[in-house]
Write a protein that holds these residues in place. Structure first.
Motif, PDB file in Angstrom:
ATOM      1  N   LEU A 130       0.834  -1.203   0.000  1.00  0.00           N
ATOM      2  CA  LEU A 130       0.000   0.000   0.000  1.00  0.00           C
ATOM      3  C   LEU A 130       0.872   1.257   0.000  1.00  0.00           C
ATOM      4  N   LEU A 131       1.832   1.319   0.887  1.00  0.00           N
ATOM      5  CA  LEU A 131       2.669   2.511   1.013  1.00  0.00           C
ATOM      6  C   LEU A 131       3.460   2.775  -0.259  1.00  0.00           C
ATOM      7  N   GLU A 132       3.950   1.737  -0.887  1.00  0.00           N
ATOM      8  CA  GLU A 132       4.677   1.924  -2.143  1.00  0.00           C
ATOM      9  C   GLU A 132       3.733   2.376  -3.256  1.00  0.00           C
ATOM     10  N   THR A 133       2.499   1.848  -3.237  1.00  0.00           N
ATOM     11  CA  THR A 133       1.525   2.230  -4.263  1.00  0.00           C
ATOM     12  C   THR A 133       1.084   3.675  -4.086  1.00  0.00           C
ATOM     13  N   ILE A 134       0.921   4.109  -2.840  1.00  0.00           N
ATOM     14  CA  ILE A 134       0.579   5.512  -2.572  1.00  0.00           C
ATOM     15  C   ILE A 134       1.619   6.419  -3.226  1.00  0.00           C
ATOM     16  N   LYS A 135       2.893   6.088  -3.043  1.00  0.00           N
ATOM     17  CA  LYS A 135       3.956   6.920  -3.597  1.00  0.00           C
ATOM     18  C   LYS A 135       3.963   6.894  -5.122  1.00  0.00           C
ATOM     19  N   SER A 136       3.840   5.712  -5.688  1.00  0.00           N
ATOM     20  CA  SER A 136       3.941   5.602  -7.149  1.00  0.00           C
ATOM     21  C   SER A 136       2.770   6.287  -7.838  1.00  0.00           C
ATOM     22  N   GLU A 137       1.568   6.164  -7.276  1.00  0.00           N
ATOM     23  CA  GLU A 137       0.413   6.805  -7.908  1.00  0.00           C
ATOM     24  C   GLU A 137       0.408   8.310  -7.663  1.00  0.00           C
ATOM     25  N   ALA A 138       0.869   8.732  -6.493  1.00  0.00           N
ATOM     26  CA  ALA A 138       0.944  10.169  -6.220  1.00  0.00           C
ATOM     27  C   ALA A 138       1.981  10.836  -7.115  1.00  0.00           C
ATOM     28  N   ASP A 139       3.071  10.119  -7.417  1.00  0.00           N
ATOM     29  CA  ASP A 139       4.136  10.674  -8.249  1.00  0.00           C
ATOM     30  C   ASP A 139       3.656  11.047  -9.645  1.00  0.00           C
ATOM     31  N   ILE A 140       2.577  10.452 -10.088  1.00  0.00           N
ATOM     32  CA  ILE A 140       2.049  10.742 -11.425  1.00  0.00           C
ATOM     33  C   ILE A 140       1.358  12.102 -11.451  1.00  0.00           C
ATOM     34  N   GLN A 141       0.922  12.593 -10.282  1.00  0.00           N
ATOM     35  CA  GLN A 141       0.156  13.830 -10.206  1.00  0.00           C
ATOM     36  C   GLN A 141       1.045  15.044 -10.470  1.00  0.00           C
ATOM     37  N   THR A 142       0.570  15.945 -11.317  1.00  0.00           N
ATOM     38  CA  THR A 142       1.345  17.125 -11.702  1.00  0.00           C
ATOM     39  C   THR A 142       1.703  17.990 -10.498  1.00  0.00           C
ATOM     40  N   ASP A 143       0.738  18.202  -9.604  1.00  0.00           N
ATOM     41  CA  ASP A 143       0.994  19.060  -8.440  1.00  0.00           C
ATOM     42  C   ASP A 143       2.152  18.522  -7.606  1.00  0.00           C
ATOM     43  N   LEU A 144       2.167  17.220  -7.392  1.00  0.00           N
ATOM     44  CA  LEU A 144       3.223  16.634  -6.567  1.00  0.00           C
ATOM     45  C   LEU A 144       4.561  16.674  -7.296  1.00  0.00           C
ATOM     46  N   GLN A 145       4.549  16.461  -8.596  1.00  0.00           N
ATOM     47  CA  GLN A 145       5.790  16.579  -9.363  1.00  0.00           C
ATOM     48  C   GLN A 145       6.389  17.965  -9.190  1.00  0.00           C
ATOM     49  N   ILE A 146       5.533  18.966  -9.243  1.00  0.00           N
ATOM     50  CA  ILE A 146       5.994  20.347  -9.073  1.00  0.00           C
ATOM     51  C   ILE A 146       6.594  20.541  -7.687  1.00  0.00           C
ATOM     52  N   LYS A 147       5.926  20.037  -6.662  1.00  0.00           N
ATOM     53  CA  LYS A 147       6.427  20.203  -5.295  1.00  0.00           C
ATOM     54  C   LYS A 147       7.738  19.458  -5.087  1.00  0.00           C
ATOM     55  N   HIS A 148       7.873  18.280  -5.690  1.00  0.00           N
ATOM     56  CA  HIS A 148       9.108  17.521  -5.540  1.00  0.00           C
ATOM     57  C   HIS A 148      10.263  18.151  -6.327  1.00  0.00           C
ATOM     58  N   GLU A 149       9.956  18.729  -7.477  1.00  0.00           N
ATOM     59  CA  GLU A 149      10.988  19.373  -8.289  1.00  0.00           C
ATOM     60  C   GLU A 149      11.469  20.678  -7.666  1.00  0.00           C
ATOM     61  N   ASN A 150      10.668  21.251  -6.780  1.00  0.00           N
ATOM     62  CA  ASN A 150      10.992  22.545  -6.171  1.00  0.00           C
ATOM     63  C   ASN A 150      10.839  22.462  -4.656  1.00  0.00           C
ATOM     64  N   GLN A 151      11.464  21.431  -4.076  1.00  0.00           N
ATOM     65  CA  GLN A 151      11.266  21.170  -2.656  1.00  0.00           C
ATOM     66  C   GLN A 151      11.753  22.299  -1.759  1.00  0.00           C
ATOM     67  N   SER A 152      12.845  22.940  -2.123  1.00  0.00           N
ATOM     68  CA  SER A 152      13.357  24.034  -1.296  1.00  0.00           C
ATOM     69  C   SER A 152      12.317  25.145  -1.170  1.00  0.00           C
ATOM     70  N   LEU A 153      11.690  25.476  -2.279  1.00  0.00           N
ATOM     71  CA  LEU A 153      10.661  26.524  -2.256  1.00  0.00           C
ATOM     72  C   LEU A 153       9.464  26.105  -1.429  1.00  0.00           C
ATOM     73  N   PHE A 154       8.937  24.913  -1.679  1.00  0.00           N
ATOM     74  CA  PHE A 154       7.706  24.507  -1.007  1.00  0.00           C
ATOM     75  C   PHE A 154       7.931  24.190   0.466  1.00  0.00           C
ATOM     76  N   GLU A 155       9.163  23.876   0.843  1.00  0.00           N
ATOM     77  CA  GLU A 155       9.477  23.728   2.270  1.00  0.00           C
ATOM     78  C   GLU A 155       9.351  25.090   2.949  1.00  0.00           C
ATOM     79  N   VAL A 156       9.832  26.127   2.294  1.00  0.00           N
ATOM     80  CA  VAL A 156       9.712  27.492   2.825  1.00  0.00           C
ATOM     81  C   VAL A 156       8.247  27.915   2.915  1.00  0.00           C
TER      82      VAL A 156
END
Length: 393
Positions: A130-156
């Protein structure tokens, strides 16, 4: 930096001690479970902050609202219905985790109708999958891709209003080509509001003078704030800062954002259609790239300020750099500086503007006040080069 997944979790036992190992197991994979016991509270939180959440995890039986006394299927059905309703705004990968045999071991109408699998919380391998599937399916989402690509900004941005995160997600979507039709009035306004928030936070740390954020009922004067943090004299508030907080390039970014978006005074009363420079620009270059460039500059300002405020958090020390400006009857500003040297001919000199500008002191004043190198004086400037109205401090 570990990828983070913010998952809404609706389970009437989400805060039960027995769930702690599961929560720890999820966090070890970067999955942060934000728990609610009932459908109503959980989905109200989801709708308030759609861009914060990256997926939804549901128990099979849980409370419908705060007044419910018995977990039942109503909450699950309502949750799936609401997720389908929200698809026009955002698609959330969603999952069911339960220990109920009527869901894990038997055919279930709700799950079958929605093509969902129920993971068994009593089976370690199921939980791991389940936990691995949550990550793999969430990774497909555009919003999450943006947050992961710009983690320094979204952490702030965790310390900023939700609207700031939403603004940058929308802008990044535009940069990715998903939506290039932006309303400048809306997004320029949002950038100004984020800049205003930075200045309010700077004031909370003592980096920015109170006068700059207490204009006409608590508004922020953006340009005066820029001047103060840049170590320059404010135009209207008769204050400055003896210590320059903004590095040169950050100061340039802030000044560009303020002037380009037309916010010479406040954040909330600017009509971009009345900005003649923007309208002239639009006649020749009618693209979204100007907005993107300003947003990217603001991102650097946000990340810089986050680090700077953490290493300069001594409020009393920061406020000790605040200075009130004095003026003579003719409107000339009083300066304070030390005598740099006294020449053999009796004339002296002081340095201003970070020691880039030399001001002369008449030899008669040097003699009358018994001035020598290192003495501090207060004075105004005559003809941009000679001190007058001198007082020895």
């Amino acid at each position: 930096m570990t990828k983070i997944y913010n998952i809404l979790w609706v389970d009437d036992e989400h805060d039960h001690p027995e769930m702690e190992p599961f929560i720890i197991q999820a966090e070890a994979r970067g999955i942060i479970l934000i728990g609610y016991s009932n459908f109503k509270e959980g989905f109200e939180a989801l709708q308030r902050n759609l861009n914060y959440y990256d997926g939804v995890l549901l128990d099979a039986l849980f409370f419908f609202d705060e007044s419910s006394t018995t977990p039942n299927k109503k909450g699950l059905g309502a949750s799936i219905g609401k997720l389908n309703e929200l698809k026009g705004k955002k698609v959330f990968p969603h999952f069911v985790l339960s220990g109920q045999s009527s869901f894990t071991d038997e055919q279930n109408d709700i799950l079958e109708a929605n093509d969902l699998r129920c993971y068994n919380k009593k089976e370690p391998e199921d939980v791991k999958e389940l936990l691995e599937t949550i990550k793999s399916e969430a990774d497909i989402q555009t919003d999450l891709q943006i947050k992961h690509e710009n983690q320094s900004l979204f952490e702030v941005l965790k310390d900023y209003p939700d609207s700031a995160r939403d603004t940058f997600i929308s802008i990044f979507k535009g940069l990715k080509g998903f939506d290039n039709q932006f309303d400048d009035q809306l997004y320029f306004t949002q950038l100004r509001i984020i800049l205003e928030t930075i200045f309010r936070r700077a004031n909370a740390f003592g980096l920015l003078h109170d006068k700059c954020v207490q204009v006409s009922g608590g508004k922020v004067n953006l340009y005066e704030s820029y001047l103060f943090l840049s170590g320059l004299d404010t135009n209207h508030f008769k204050v400055n800062c003896s210590f320059t907080h903004f590095p040169k390039l950050i100061a340039n970014n802030v000044k560009t954002i303020i002037h380009t978006t037309g916010a010479a005074s406040h954040t909330s009363v600017v009509d971009i259609t009345e900005n003649i420079h923007i309208q002239a620009y639009r006649k020749g270059v009618n693209t979204t790239y100007l907005l993107y460039s300003l947003a990217l500059q603001l991102m650097d300002v946000l990340i810089w300020f986050d680090g700077y405020s953490k290493t300069n958090s001594d409020i009393a020390k920061n406020k000790s750099y605040w200075q009130d400006l004095e003026y003579d009857a003719e409107g000339n500003k009083f300066e304070i500086s030390e005598i740099e040297r006294v020449a053999p001919n009796g004339w002296a000199s002081v340095l201003l503007n970070n020691k880039t500008k030399s001001i002369s002191v008449y030899k008669g004043d040097v003699a009358n006040l018994n001035l020598s190198a290192g003495d501090k004086i207060k004075f105004t400037i005559k003809d941009s080069s000679q001190a007058q109205n001198i007082t020895k401090l």
